[in-house]
Design a protein around this motif. Structure first.
Motif, PDB file in Angstrom:
ATOM      1  N   VAL A   1       0.834  -1.195   0.000  1.00 46.20           N
ATOM      2  CA  VAL A   1       0.000   0.000   0.000  1.00 46.20           C
ATOM      3  C   VAL A   1       0.874   1.251   0.000  1.00 46.20           C
ATOM      4  O   VAL A   1       0.600   2.222  -0.702  1.00 46.20           O
ATOM      5  N   ALA A   2       1.913   1.248   0.818  1.00 43.62           N
ATOM      6  CA  ALA A   2       2.804   2.412   0.900  1.00 43.62           C
ATOM      7  C   ALA A   2       3.433   2.705  -0.458  1.00 43.62           C
ATOM      8  O   ALA A   2       3.520   3.864  -0.876  1.00 43.62           O
ATOM      9  N   ALA A   3       3.867   1.656  -1.175  1.00 45.21           N
ATOM     10  CA  ALA A   3       4.486   1.854  -2.481  1.00 45.21           C
ATOM     11  C   ALA A   3       3.496   2.466  -3.460  1.00 45.21           C
ATOM     12  O   ALA A   3       3.861   3.283  -4.310  1.00 45.21           O
ATOM     13  N   ALA A   4       2.222   2.086  -3.351  1.00 45.03           N
ATOM     14  CA  ALA A   4       1.199   2.608  -4.259  1.00 45.03           C
ATOM     15  C   ALA A   4       0.898   4.073  -3.986  1.00 45.03           C
ATOM     16  O   ALA A   4       0.478   4.811  -4.877  1.00 45.03           O
ATOM     17  N   ARG A   5       1.127   4.516  -2.757  1.00 50.24           N
ATOM     18  CA  ARG A   5       0.791   5.885  -2.370  1.00 50.24           C
ATOM     19  C   ARG A   5       1.944   6.855  -2.547  1.00 50.24           C
ATOM     20  O   ARG A   5       1.772   8.060  -2.388  1.00 50.24           O
ATOM     21  N   ILE A   6       3.120   6.346  -2.847  1.00 48.42           N
ATOM     22  CA  ILE A   6       4.281   7.213  -3.026  1.00 48.42           C
ATOM     23  C   ILE A   6       4.099   8.069  -4.272  1.00 48.42           C
ATOM     24  O   ILE A   6       3.689   7.594  -5.333  1.00 48.42           O
ATOM     25  N   THR A   7       4.417   9.351  -4.154  1.00 48.67           N
ATOM     26  CA  THR A   7       4.390  10.243  -5.308  1.00 48.67           C
ATOM     27  C   THR A   7       5.828  10.567  -5.709  1.00 48.67           C
ATOM     28  O   THR A   7       6.753  10.472  -4.909  1.00 48.67           O
ATOM     29  N   GLY A   8       6.003  10.958  -6.953  1.00 50.76           N
ATOM     30  CA  GLY A   8       7.340  11.269  -7.443  1.00 50.76           C
ATOM     31  C   GLY A   8       7.981  10.060  -8.090  1.00 50.76           C
ATOM     32  O   GLY A   8       7.342   9.326  -8.851  1.00 50.76           O
ATOM     33  N   ALA A   9       9.252   9.837  -7.770  1.00 51.37           N
ATOM     34  CA  ALA A   9       9.982   8.726  -8.385  1.00 51.37           C
ATOM     35  C   ALA A   9       9.330   7.400  -8.001  1.00 51.37           C
ATOM     36  O   ALA A   9       8.915   7.211  -6.857  1.00 51.37           O
ATOM     37  N   ALA A  41      -3.296  -3.693  -5.722  1.00 51.31           N
ATOM     38  CA  ALA A  41      -3.426  -3.113  -7.052  1.00 51.31           C
ATOM     39  C   ALA A  41      -4.892  -2.851  -7.391  1.00 51.31           C
ATOM     40  O   ALA A  41      -5.238  -1.812  -7.968  1.00 51.31           O
ATOM     41  N   GLU A  42      -5.750  -3.782  -7.030  1.00 51.45           N
ATOM     42  CA  GLU A  42      -7.183  -3.605  -7.283  1.00 51.45           C
ATOM     43  C   GLU A  42      -7.752  -2.474  -6.439  1.00 51.45           C
ATOM     44  O   GLU A  42      -8.572  -1.678  -6.910  1.00 51.45           O
ATOM     45  N   GLU A  43      -7.294  -2.395  -5.202  1.00 53.65           N
ATOM     46  CA  GLU A  43      -7.788  -1.365  -4.282  1.00 53.65           C
ATOM     47  C   GLU A  43      -7.360   0.026  -4.705  1.00 53.65           C
ATOM     48  O   GLU A  43      -8.122   0.995  -4.602  1.00 53.65           O
ATOM     49  N   THR A  44      -6.110   0.157  -5.179  1.00 52.97           N
ATOM     50  CA  THR A  44      -5.551   1.473  -5.504  1.00 52.97           C
ATOM     51  C   THR A  44      -5.653   1.826  -6.980  1.00 52.97           C
ATOM     52  O   THR A  44      -5.452   2.985  -7.357  1.00 52.97           O
ATOM     53  N   GLY A  45      -5.908   0.826  -7.813  1.00 50.10           N
ATOM     54  CA  GLY A  45      -5.951   1.067  -9.250  1.00 50.10           C
ATOM     55  C   GLY A  45      -4.581   1.211  -9.872  1.00 50.10           C
ATOM     56  O   GLY A  45      -4.450   1.702 -10.999  1.00 50.10           O
ATOM     57  N   MET A  46      -3.558   0.796  -9.154  1.00 48.69           N
ATOM     58  CA  MET A  46      -2.185   0.904  -9.649  1.00 48.69           C
ATOM     59  C   MET A  46      -1.559  -0.474  -9.769  1.00 48.69           C
ATOM     60  O   MET A  46      -1.756  -1.334  -8.909  1.00 48.69           O
TER      61      MET A  46
END
Length: 207
Positions: A1-9, A41-46
């Motif tokens: 989840v944390a990886a999916a929420r990271i912005t930037g690189a 991935a399903e939860e975040t769409g990423m």
């Protein structure tokens, strides 16, 4: 989840499974990891990119590295536990007699401080060679107090490992030793200092 929420690189997590002795063990845990990643991935769409690997801490894992590498995308040699399982002694128990062994000339160095090149080191070389036979791009490193020991770092360079990881307070010494080891290796190959790429040193709480 944390990886999916990271912005930037983009962030590529490396998920490491400890104490694997069987390929089937890693397969079992990896299936759980893949299931959770799919749910995230399903939860975040990423779509998440991640690597799954294992710590090589058991002699059996080192000897069967070519099979384990079919499922593992990287190896981190847990040299503290690999030393324990190779010698058949715990680090806590060893503290009571290692100094006596050294005084009597039975061993030269404490294997929990400076890597035992002939035994533990041979298992690392075997695992590195066999693992890369299966997966040539396999990333290899060590995680443990040996990652801050200069002699052990020179061994890692010679064994063609990609990185060493050690406790944060040992990082300055480890960086210097890594630079010296790389320069020495390049000098043996007749290359100049401008061509040197130092083995990375990571600061972490070593196992």
């Amino acid at each position: 989840v944390a990886a999916a929420r990271i912005t930037g690189a983009p962030v590529v997590p490396e998920i490491m499974v400890p104490l694997v002795g069987l390929r089937s063990e890693l397969d079992y845990v990896k299936a759980v990891i893949d299931t959770v990643a799919a749910e995230v991935a399903e939860e975040t769409g990423m779509t998440l990119e991640y690597l799954t690997g294992t710590m090589i801490e058991l002699p059996r894992a080192a000897l069967r590295a070519h099979v384990i590498a079919e499922a593992a995308e990287f190896f981190s040699f847990g040299t503290n536990d690999l030393t324990q399982t190779t010698f058949g002694i715990s680090r806590d128990d060893a503290a009571r007699f290692i100094n006596t062994y050294q005084r009597k000339g039975i061993i030269e160095r404490d294997p929990f401080i400076s890597l035992d090149f002939d035994g533990v080191g041979e298992l690392i070389r075997i695992a590195a060679e066999r693992g890369r036979q299966t997966r040539p791009e396999l990333k290899l490193g060590i995680c443990g107090e040996h990652g801050g020991d200069p002699a052990s770092i020179h061994f890692c360079e010679d064994a063609d490992l990609d990185y060493v990881s050690c406790s944060p307070f040992r990082v300055p010494i480890a960086r210097l030793a890594a630079a010296q080891a790389t320069l020495a290796a390049k000098a043996r190959q007749g290359e100049t200092a401008s061509n040197v790429a130092f083995i990375p040193v990571r600061g972490s709480v070593g196992r």
